[in-house]
Design a protein around this motif. Structure first.
Motif, short mmCIF file in Angstrom:
data_model
loop_
_atom_site.label_atom_id
_atom_site.label_comp_id
_atom_site.label_asym_id
_atom_site.label_seq_id
_atom_site.Cartn_x
_atom_site.Cartn_y
_atom_site.Cartn_z
N VAL A 33 0.95 -1.22 0.08
CA VAL A 33 -0.20 -0.03 0.16
C VAL A 33 0.97 1.31 -0.11
CG1 VAL A 33 -1.78 1.24 1.08
CG2 VAL A 33 -1.64 -1.02 1.15
N ASP A 34 0.91 1.96 -0.89
CA ASP A 34 1.52 3.41 -1.12
C ASP A 34 3.20 3.10 -1.03
OD1 ASP A 34 -0.42 5.00 -2.03
OD2 ASP A 34 -1.21 5.46 0.14
N GLY A 35 3.53 1.99 -1.64
CA GLY A 35 4.97 1.33 -1.67
C GLY A 35 5.41 0.84 -0.43
N LEU A 36 4.49 0.63 0.83
CA LEU A 36 4.98 -0.14 1.98
C LEU A 36 4.41 -1.46 2.02
CD1 LEU A 36 4.54 2.72 4.62
CD2 LEU A 36 6.61 1.91 3.57
N SER A 47 -5.95 -3.62 9.57
CA SER A 47 -7.42 -3.98 9.42
C SER A 47 -7.85 -4.06 8.18
CB SER A 47 -8.27 -3.49 10.32
OG SER A 47 -8.53 -2.03 10.09
N SER A 48 -8.84 -4.72 7.88
CA SER A 48 -9.47 -4.91 6.44
C SER A 48 -10.29 -3.46 6.50
CB SER A 48 -10.57 -6.14 6.56
OG SER A 48 -10.10 -7.19 6.34
N GLU A 49 -10.82 -2.98 7.29
CA GLU A 49 -11.51 -1.72 7.27
C GLU A 49 -10.58 -0.82 6.81
OE1 GLU A 49 -11.70 -3.64 9.78
OE2 GLU A 49 -13.74 -4.27 9.78
N GLU A 50 -9.31 -0.76 7.55
CA GLU A 50 -8.35 0.37 7.29
C GLU A 50 -7.76 0.20 5.85
OE1 GLU A 50 -5.16 3.46 7.42
OE2 GLU A 50 -7.23 2.98 8.56
N LEU A 51 -7.34 -0.90 5.32
CA LEU A 51 -7.03 -1.10 3.93
C LEU A 51 -8.08 -0.77 3.03
CD1 LEU A 51 -5.29 -2.54 1.91
CD2 LEU A 51 -6.20 -4.83 2.39
N PHE A 52 -9.35 -1.04 3.22
CA PHE A 52 -10.44 -0.63 2.26
C PHE A 52 -10.74 0.81 2.13
CE2 PHE A 52 -12.30 -5.00 3.08
CZ PHE A 52 -11.54 -5.63 1.88
N ARG A 53 -10.44 1.45 3.48
CA ARG A 53 -10.54 2.91 3.65
C ARG A 53 -9.46 3.56 2.74
NH1 ARG A 53 -8.12 6.94 5.63
NH2 ARG A 53 -6.67 5.68 6.97
N ARG A 54 -8.19 3.16 2.71
CA ARG A 54 -7.06 3.56 2.10
C ARG A 54 -7.29 3.18 0.54
NH1 ARG A 54 -1.72 2.17 5.16
NH2 ARG A 54 -0.70 3.69 3.59
N MET A 55 -7.70 2.23 0.07
CA MET A 55 -8.05 1.95 -1.22
C MET A 55 -8.92 2.81 -1.92
SD MET A 55 -7.86 -2.16 -1.10
CE MET A 55 -8.42 -2.57 -2.98
N ALA A 56 -9.79 3.04 -0.89
CA ALA A 56 -11.14 3.85 -1.65
C ALA A 56 -10.53 5.33 -1.54
CB ALA A 56 -12.29 3.85 -0.62
N GLY A 58 -7.67 6.11 -2.72
CA GLY A 58 -6.80 6.31 -3.90
C GLY A 58 -5.45 5.75 -3.75
N ALA A 59 -5.27 4.98 -2.43
CA ALA A 59 -3.93 4.43 -2.32
C ALA A 59 -3.53 3.51 -3.39
CB ALA A 59 -3.83 3.81 -1.14
N GLU A 60 -2.25 3.50 -3.77
CA GLU A 60 -1.77 2.63 -4.78
C GLU A 60 -1.31 1.30 -4.10
OE1 GLU A 60 2.30 1.88 -7.06
OE2 GLU A 60 1.83 3.58 -6.91
N THR A 61 -2.15 -0.13 -4.50
CA THR A 61 -2.19 -1.27 -4.02
C THR A 61 -1.62 -2.32 -5.04
OG1 THR A 61 -4.52 -1.77 -4.50
CG2 THR A 61 -3.68 -0.57 -2.50
N LYS A 62 -0.97 -3.25 -4.71
CA LYS A 62 -0.25 -4.22 -5.29
C LYS A 62 -0.60 -5.54 -4.31
CE LYS A 62 3.32 -1.61 -7.10
NZ LYS A 62 4.82 -1.74 -7.43
N THR A 63 -0.44 -6.96 -4.74
CA THR A 63 -0.54 -7.90 -4.10
C THR A 63 0.47 -8.88 -4.70
OG1 THR A 63 -2.16 -9.11 -5.61
CG2 THR A 63 -2.95 -7.97 -3.69
N SER A 64 0.97 -10.04 -3.94
CA SER A 64 1.99 -11.04 -4.62
C SER A 64 2.12 -11.92 -3.71
CB SER A 64 3.45 -10.26 -4.42
OG SER A 64 3.88 -10.22 -3.00
N GLN A 65 2.49 -13.28 -4.48
CA GLN A 65 2.53 -14.56 -3.96
C GLN A 65 3.78 -14.78 -3.21
OE1 GLN A 65 2.49 -16.66 -7.62
NE2 GLN A 65 0.32 -17.46 -7.38
N VAL A 66 3.90 -15.67 -2.56
CA VAL A 66 5.21 -15.99 -1.88
C VAL A 66 6.00 -16.52 -2.60
CG1 VAL A 66 3.76 -16.23 0.49
CG2 VAL A 66 4.15 -18.15 -0.96
#
Length: 72
Positions: A33-36, A47-56, A58-66
């Motif tokens: 999230v935003d480079g972190l 928390s999921s609530e914080e993640l979704f709040r940040r996404m809404a 406009g935070a830049e988000t990415k996911t990755s596998q192990v």
């Protein structure tokens, strides 16, 4: 003694408590999230609530596998 281990990734639709009751092992995926980078540790790091709040917001988000090494 069991000859197998039930495992899954952190995106499973079970609560940490339920997985502990059943002795399921899991690997945490990662997300950024935003480079972190954070571990998908089921709401401990963020928390999921914080993640979704940040996404809404406009935070830049990415996911990755192990990686293979992390899996081992």
């Amino acid at each position: 003694m069991n000859q197998y281990v039930l495992s899954c990734c952190s995106t499973v639709d079970l609560t940490p408590e339920r997985m502990q009751e059943r002795d399921f092992r899991y690997l945490c995926f990662k997300y950024t999230v935003d480079g972190l980078e954070y571990r998908d540790d089921m709401g401990v790091s963020m928390s999921s609530e914080e993640l979704f709040r940040r996404m809404a917001g406009g935070a830049e988000t990415k996911t990755s596998q192990v990686s293979v090494e992390e899996y081992r």
